[in-house]
Design a protein around this motif. Structure first.
Motif, short mmCIF file in Angstrom:
data_model
loop_
_atom_site.label_atom_id
_atom_site.label_comp_id
_atom_site.label_asym_id
_atom_site.label_seq_id
_atom_site.Cartn_x
_atom_site.Cartn_y
_atom_site.Cartn_z
N GLY A 38 49.68 86.33 56.33
CA GLY A 38 48.89 85.25 56.92
C GLY A 38 49.31 85.01 58.36
O GLY A 38 50.38 85.45 58.77
N PRO A 39 48.49 84.29 59.11
CA PRO A 39 48.75 84.10 60.54
C PRO A 39 49.97 83.21 60.82
O PRO A 39 50.47 82.55 59.91
CB PRO A 39 47.46 83.43 61.05
N ASN A 40 50.40 83.18 62.07
CA ASN A 40 51.51 82.31 62.48
C ASN A 40 51.18 80.87 62.14
O ASN A 40 50.04 80.43 62.30
CB ASN A 40 51.74 82.41 63.99
N GLY A 41 52.19 80.15 61.64
CA GLY A 41 52.02 78.74 61.33
C GLY A 41 51.31 78.48 60.02
O GLY A 41 51.00 77.32 59.70
N ALA A 42 51.08 79.52 59.21
CA ALA A 42 50.36 79.36 57.95
C ALA A 42 51.16 78.59 56.91
O ALA A 42 50.60 78.07 55.94
CB ALA A 42 49.99 80.74 57.39
N GLY A 43 52.50 78.54 57.08
CA GLY A 43 53.35 77.87 56.10
C GLY A 43 54.13 78.84 55.22
O GLY A 43 54.74 78.42 54.23
N1 LIG Z 1 61.31 71.89 60.96
C1 LIG Z 1 60.02 71.68 61.25
N2 LIG Z 1 59.62 70.50 61.78
C2 LIG Z 1 58.33 70.26 62.06
N3 LIG Z 1 57.33 71.13 61.87
C3 LIG Z 1 57.67 72.34 61.36
C4 LIG Z 1 59.03 72.67 61.03
N4 LIG Z 1 59.05 73.94 60.55
C5 LIG Z 1 57.78 74.36 60.57
N5 LIG Z 1 56.95 73.40 61.05
C6 LIG Z 1 55.47 73.50 61.19
O1 LIG Z 1 54.94 73.82 59.91
C7 LIG Z 1 53.89 74.76 60.01
C8 LIG Z 1 54.21 75.99 59.17
O2 LIG Z 1 55.32 76.66 59.73
P1 LIG Z 1 55.98 77.93 59.05
O3 LIG Z 1 57.18 78.29 59.85
O4 LIG Z 1 56.19 77.67 57.61
O5 LIG Z 1 54.82 79.01 59.22
P2 LIG Z 1 54.86 80.60 59.07
O6 LIG Z 1 53.65 80.97 58.30
O7 LIG Z 1 56.17 81.04 58.56
O8 LIG Z 1 54.66 81.08 60.59
P3 LIG Z 1 55.23 82.40 61.35
O9 LIG Z 1 54.34 83.53 60.93
O10 LIG Z 1 55.04 82.06 62.79
O11 LIG Z 1 56.66 82.59 60.96
C9 LIG Z 1 53.73 75.06 61.49
O12 LIG Z 1 52.69 74.25 61.98
C10 LIG Z 1 55.06 74.64 62.09
O13 LIG Z 1 54.91 74.21 63.42
#
Ligand SMILES: Nc1ncnc2c1ncn2[C@@H]1O[C@H](COP(=O)(O)OP(=O)(O)OP(=O)(O)O)[C@@H](O)[C@H]1O
Ligand SMILES: [Mg+2]
Length: 236
Positions: A38-43
């Motif tokens: 999934g894309p960046n920021g997906a969780g």
């Molecule tokens: N410690 C935190 N405090 C506040 N917001 C957070 C924190 N960690 C993540 N987020 C937010 O939660 C959302 C999901 O982040 P997450 O890191 O789980 O995504 P991801 O899918 O792993 O992304 P990536 O592919 O970039 O690693 C994003 O909008 C991010 O900015």
């Protein structure tokens, strides 16, 4: 049908106003390899970190039929190991010391056998046992981070972005060692991976996450051929 090893029901992660994971449910069977793309920021990272109990979450996580306590050390002792994003190794410790650190909760006598299994799968590490981890290349550090995750004898290994920052050749090397490690040892794998095609080739099942929810789930081979994959993966 075997009972699932990991069962996630209605899991949610929230950081203040940000809802990073929204009521996600899925299951992983013993020995099964599952990809999360999934894309960046997906969780995706938030989901793995919530299962490892290093970030707070709502909902239920069951492991081997029992509710998983909100205590990271207990999670490791019960058989879940997380290799976090960014291949964190202890740079001043040797490769061998890093591997032993992964086994810190164990009291059994099989350490030597597991050390041998790891060095067979990662020959680059066995040549560098006495070298400090900080002097390893990026790919070697990723191999060490994965090998250290294995040293706690998990039944479920979770790996966040194993290919991050690696060349295509090293990505293939790390990925095939990871798949061989989990398959030969019967360990279930839950892997977050940016390289969707590579992830779908290496796993049995897969989920596409976007904006905190699961948008697609199914057999990895079916997902690879799904017409919506590209648009979802690119964040559409
Ligand atoms: N410690 C935190 N405090 C506040 N917001 C957070 C924190 N960690 C993540 N987020 C937010 O939660 C959302 C999901 O982040 P997450 O890191 O789980 O995504 P991801 O899918 O792993 O992304 P990536 O592919 O970039 O690693 C994003 O909008 C991010 O900015
Ligand atoms: Mg992430």
């Amino acid at each position: 049908m075997s009972a699932p090893l990991l069962e996630v029901v209605g899991l949610g992660v929230r950081y203040g106003m940000v809802e990073a994971v929204r009521s996600v449910s899925f299951a992983v069977d013993p020995g099964q390899a599952m990809a999360i793309i999934g894309p960046n920021g997906a969780g995706k990272s938030s989901l793995l970190n919530a299962i490892a109990r290093i970030v707070p979450s709502s909902g239920v996580v069951r492991f081997a039929g029992e509710a998983l306590p909100h205590a990271p050390d207990r999670v490791v002792a019960l058989g879940i190991s997380l290799v976090p994003e960014g291949r964190r190794v202890f740079p001043r410790l040797t490769v061998r010391e890093n591997l032993l650190a992964g086994a810190y909760l164990r009291r059994d006598e099989d350490l030597d056998r597991d050390m041998a299994a790891v060095t067979e799968l990662f020959p680059r590490l066995s040549e560098r046992m006495r070298q400090s981890a900080g002097t390893l290349s990026g790919g070697e550090q990723q191999m060490l981070a994965i090998a250290r995750g294995f040293m706690s004898r998990p039944r479920l290994l979770m790996v966040d972005e194993p290919s991050l920052g690696l060349s295509p050749r090293l990505t293939t090397e790390v990925m095939s060692a990871l798949v061989r490690l989990t398959r030969t040892q019967g360990i279930a794998l839950l892997m977050v991976e940016q390289n969707a095609r590579m992830a779908l080739r290496s796993t049995d099942r897969a989920m596409v996450m976007a904006s905190g929810s699961i948008r697609l789930a199914g057999a990895a081979a079916e997902l690879a051929a799904h017409p919506d994959l590209e648009s979802l993966y690119l964040g559409g």
